[in-house]
Design a protein around this motif. Structure first.
Motif, PDB file in Angstrom:
ATOM      1  N   VAL A   1      -6.163  48.476  25.419  1.00 25.54           N
ATOM      2  CA  VAL A   1      -7.245  48.128  26.346  1.00 25.54           C
ATOM      3  C   VAL A   1      -8.488  47.689  25.572  1.00 25.54           C
ATOM      4  O   VAL A   1      -9.045  48.447  24.778  1.00 25.54           O
ATOM      5  CB  VAL A   1      -7.608  49.322  27.257  1.00 25.54           C
ATOM      6  CG1 VAL A   1      -8.815  48.984  28.118  1.00 25.54           C
ATOM      7  CG2 VAL A   1      -6.429  49.712  28.127  1.00 25.54           C
ATOM      8  N   LYS A   2      -8.916  46.447  25.805  1.00 23.83           N
ATOM      9  CA  LYS A   2     -10.222  45.946  25.370  1.00 23.83           C
ATOM     10  C   LYS A   2     -11.127  45.893  26.605  1.00 23.83           C
ATOM     11  O   LYS A   2     -10.691  46.179  27.732  1.00 23.83           O
ATOM     12  CB  LYS A   2     -10.070  44.562  24.738  1.00 23.83           C
ATOM     13  CG  LYS A   2      -9.104  44.520  23.560  1.00 23.83           C
ATOM     14  CD  LYS A   2      -9.664  45.172  22.322  1.00 23.83           C
ATOM     15  CE  LYS A   2     -10.675  44.276  21.652  1.00 23.83           C
ATOM     16  NZ  LYS A   2     -11.182  44.866  20.378  1.00 23.83           N
ATOM     17  N   ARG A   3     -12.398  45.508  26.406  1.00 21.76           N
ATOM     18  CA  ARG A   3     -13.330  45.522  27.535  1.00 21.76           C
ATOM     19  C   ARG A   3     -12.861  44.625  28.677  1.00 21.76           C
ATOM     20  O   ARG A   3     -12.985  44.983  29.856  1.00 21.76           O
ATOM     21  CB  ARG A   3     -14.720  45.086  27.062  1.00 21.76           C
ATOM     22  CG  ARG A   3     -15.509  46.192  26.366  1.00 21.76           C
ATOM     23  CD  ARG A   3     -16.845  45.702  25.881  1.00 21.76           C
ATOM     24  NE  ARG A   3     -16.697  44.689  24.837  1.00 21.76           N
ATOM     25  CZ  ARG A   3     -17.722  44.008  24.308  1.00 21.76           C
ATOM     26  NH1 ARG A   3     -18.949  44.214  24.746  1.00 21.76           N
ATOM     27  NH2 ARG A   3     -17.510  43.114  23.357  1.00 21.76           N
ATOM     28  N   GLU A   4     -12.304  43.456  28.325  1.00 21.01           N
ATOM     29  CA  GLU A   4     -11.841  42.554  29.390  1.00 21.01           C
ATOM     30  C   GLU A   4     -10.656  43.152  30.163  1.00 21.01           C
ATOM     31  O   GLU A   4     -10.482  42.909  31.352  1.00 21.01           O
ATOM     32  CB  GLU A   4     -11.466  41.183  28.816  1.00 21.01           C
ATOM     33  CG  GLU A   4     -10.423  41.205  27.719  1.00 21.01           C
ATOM     34  CD  GLU A   4     -11.024  41.234  26.321  1.00 21.01           C
ATOM     35  OE1 GLU A   4     -10.489  40.538  25.429  1.00 21.01           O
ATOM     36  OE2 GLU A   4     -12.030  41.939  26.134  1.00 21.01           O
ATOM     37  N   ASP A   5      -9.846  43.970  29.471  1.00 16.61           N
ATOM     38  CA  ASP A   5      -8.723  44.634  30.150  1.00 16.61           C
ATOM     39  C   ASP A   5      -9.234  45.725  31.086  1.00 16.61           C
ATOM     40  O   ASP A   5      -8.719  45.905  32.194  1.00 16.61           O
ATOM     41  CB  ASP A   5      -7.772  45.247  29.118  1.00 16.61           C
ATOM     42  CG  ASP A   5      -7.237  44.218  28.137  1.00 16.61           C
ATOM     43  OD1 ASP A   5      -6.747  43.177  28.596  1.00 16.61           O
ATOM     44  OD2 ASP A   5      -7.325  44.462  26.925  1.00 16.61           O
ATOM     45  N   GLU A   6     -10.263  46.446  30.628  1.00 19.74           N
ATOM     46  CA  GLU A   6     -10.829  47.511  31.467  1.00 19.74           C
ATOM     47  C   GLU A   6     -11.471  46.926  32.720  1.00 19.74           C
ATOM     48  O   GLU A   6     -11.359  47.490  33.819  1.00 19.74           O
ATOM     49  CB  GLU A   6     -11.847  48.320  30.668  1.00 19.74           C
ATOM     50  CG  GLU A   6     -12.350  49.551  31.406  1.00 19.74           C
ATOM     51  CD  GLU A   6     -13.131  50.497  30.520  1.00 19.74           C
ATOM     52  OE1 GLU A   6     -13.635  51.504  31.056  1.00 19.74           O
ATOM     53  OE2 GLU A   6     -13.233  50.235  29.306  1.00 19.74           O
ATOM     54  N   GLN A   7     -12.120  45.785  32.558  1.00 21.76           N
ATOM     55  CA  GLN A   7     -12.715  45.132  33.725  1.00 21.76           C
ATOM     56  C   GLN A   7     -11.631  44.668  34.696  1.00 21.76           C
ATOM     57  O   GLN A   7     -11.759  44.826  35.918  1.00 21.76           O
ATOM     58  CB  GLN A   7     -13.576  43.957  33.285  1.00 21.76           C
ATOM     59  CG  GLN A   7     -14.351  43.309  34.425  1.00 21.76           C
ATOM     60  CD  GLN A   7     -15.217  42.158  33.947  1.00 21.76           C
ATOM     61  OE1 GLN A   7     -14.704  41.162  33.441  1.00 21.76           O
ATOM     62  NE2 GLN A   7     -16.535  42.294  34.101  1.00 21.76           N
ATOM     63  N   ALA A   8     -10.548  44.104  34.146  1.00 20.83           N
ATOM     64  CA  ALA A   8      -9.447  43.673  35.008  1.00 20.83           C
ATOM     65  C   ALA A   8      -8.818  44.864  35.729  1.00 20.83           C
ATOM     66  O   ALA A   8      -8.410  44.752  36.899  1.00 20.83           O
ATOM     67  CB  ALA A   8      -8.398  42.945  34.168  1.00 20.83           C
ATOM     68  N   PHE A   9      -8.742  45.999  35.050  1.00 20.45           N
ATOM     69  CA  PHE A   9      -8.189  47.209  35.669  1.00 20.45           C
ATOM     70  C   PHE A   9      -9.094  47.704  36.800  1.00 20.45           C
ATOM     71  O   PHE A   9      -8.608  48.138  37.853  1.00 20.45           O
ATOM     72  CB  PHE A   9      -8.027  48.293  34.599  1.00 20.45           C
ATOM     73  CG  PHE A   9      -7.238  49.487  35.044  1.00 20.45           C
ATOM     74  CD1 PHE A   9      -5.904  49.375  35.404  1.00 20.45           C
ATOM     75  CD2 PHE A   9      -7.825  50.745  35.090  1.00 20.45           C
ATOM     76  CE1 PHE A   9      -5.176  50.477  35.803  1.00 20.45           C
ATOM     77  CE2 PHE A   9      -7.103  51.858  35.486  1.00 20.45           C
ATOM     78  CZ  PHE A   9      -5.771  51.722  35.837  1.00 20.45           C
ATOM     79  N   ALA A  10     -10.412  47.628  36.590  1.00 21.56           N
ATOM     80  CA  ALA A  10     -11.352  48.022  37.647  1.00 21.56           C
ATOM     81  C   ALA A  10     -11.179  47.140  38.880  1.00 21.56           C
ATOM     82  O   ALA A  10     -11.237  47.609  40.027  1.00 21.56           O
ATOM     83  CB  ALA A  10     -12.785  47.936  37.130  1.00 21.56           C
ATOM     84  N   ARG A  11     -10.952  45.833  38.645  1.00 25.81           N
ATOM     85  CA  ARG A  11     -10.730  44.920  39.764  1.00 25.81           C
ATOM     86  C   ARG A  11      -9.453  45.285  40.521  1.00 25.81           C
ATOM     87  O   ARG A  11      -9.425  45.292  41.761  1.00 25.81           O
ATOM     88  CB  ARG A  11     -10.660  43.478  39.266  1.00 25.81           C
ATOM     89  CG  ARG A  11     -10.523  42.465  40.400  1.00 25.81           C
ATOM     90  CD  ARG A  11     -10.418  41.034  39.910  1.00 25.81           C
ATOM     91  NE  ARG A  11      -9.165  40.805  39.188  1.00 25.81           N
ATOM     92  CZ  ARG A  11      -9.094  40.584  37.890  1.00 25.81           C
ATOM     93  NH1 ARG A  11     -10.188  40.572  37.152  1.00 25.81           N
ATOM     94  NH2 ARG A  11      -7.924  40.387  37.308  1.00 25.81           N
TER      95      ARG A  11
END
Length: 306
Positions: free
Chosen positions: A245-255
């Motif tokens: 998980v990178k920051r862009e992955d965490e954001q996608a997970f939040a979505r």
């Protein structure tokens, strides 16, 4: 020179049984064995440690015991020689029955291991291994073969009620902050939403788990469909836990969490719909558990069907 003969060793298993009666199952539990899993999606075949229970029935009431060492020895190389499939399981079970030379007509294996799958990140160019605990129970009784596959899938669940309450607080703060008459623009509102003031509350979410048991169709004759069933459930739930998980992955997970708000009842219905649509599944049982971050207890739903 006189040749010495090897002594004949006694075998008390041939003695007459006391309180004679037939026995449902006799065997051994928790045998350590290597297990070879078929290759998937370009990955090399994996050999994983497994724990195996093995048993046969004892049909002759007056026979004291089974030939237990034969079960152990025939299992030692059985799973390391070829990838695990339903066909190989059936051959092994038939061989276990045959090893008893008429004492048994049924055999049972329970295999426990962790199935490793390589999972891509949601947005970044990364991947990681994820483990899924598997239990496979296979039996042959009077020539009838039955296989039941159990596995678990972990996912995130965000509470719909908590999300609604959070939205209400966010709306109330917006009304308060913009009550004074002033020009509004998308830039002003966007900056407010991106600031700390733009988030008055967040819904509670928690790691959750679906524990599944499926009886496979007798006509299905191929490798174990662990990966296919896991893929179907993770797609249905929408929020499987991640590996790299990178920051862009965490954001996608939040979505994804926002797009898949669900109570345990919702999750159970999603799991049931995915399993009921699979032609390989004759029957299923599923338990979904949401390990609450709001309560000190868990929210649980169970569902079964053909």
């Amino acid at each position: 020179m006189t040749q010495r003969l090897a002594p004949v060793l006694p075998d008390v298993a041939d003695d007459a049984a006391f309180a004679a009666r037939a026995l449902d199952w006799v065997g051994m539990d928790r045998i350590a064995l290597p297990l070879q899993l078929p290759a998937a999606h370009g990955e090399a075949a994996l050999q994983v440690p497994a724990e195996v229970d093995v048993a046969v029935d004892l049909r002759r009431p007056d026979t004291r015991g089974i030939h237990m060492s034969r079960l152990y020895l025939r299992l030692q190389d059985a799973f390391a020689a070829e990838p695990l499939t339903l066909s190989s399981l059936r051959r092994i079970l038939d061989d276990l029955v045959e090893s008893q030379r008429g004492l048994s007509g049924s055999a049972r294996l329970v295999i426990r291991y962790e199935h490793l799958l390589r999972r891509r990140a949601l947005a970044s160019d990364n991947a990681g291994w994820k483990r899924y605990p598997v239990q496979l129970e296979a039996t042959v009784a009077d020539g009838r073969f039955r296989a039941v596959l159990g596995f678990s899938v972990e996912y995130s669940s965000t509470c719909p009620a908590s999300a609604a309450l959070s939205r209400q607080l966010n709306a109330a703060r917006f009304t308060t902050d913009f009550a004074a008459a002033r020009p509004l623009s998308t830039q002003v509102v966007g900056e407010w939403l991106a600031s700390e003031r733009g988030l008055a509350a967040t819904p509670h979410a928690q790691r959750s788990r679906a524990d599944v048991r499926v009886e496979l169709q007798p006509s299905f004759d191929a490798g174990l469909p662990v990966e296919a069933l896991v893929d179907a459930l993770e797609a249905a739930l929408g929020t499987p836990v991640q590996t790299a998980v990178k920051r862009e992955d965490e954001q996608a997970f939040a979505r994804l969490n926002a797009e898949n708000l669900m109570f345990c009842e919702d999750a159970a219905r999603r799991v049931a719909a995915a399993l009921a649509a699979d032609d390989r599944v004759a029957r299923f049982e599923a338990t979904v558990s949401h390990f609450e971050s709001l309560h000190a207890h868990d929210a649980v739903a169970r569902v079964s069907g053909p």
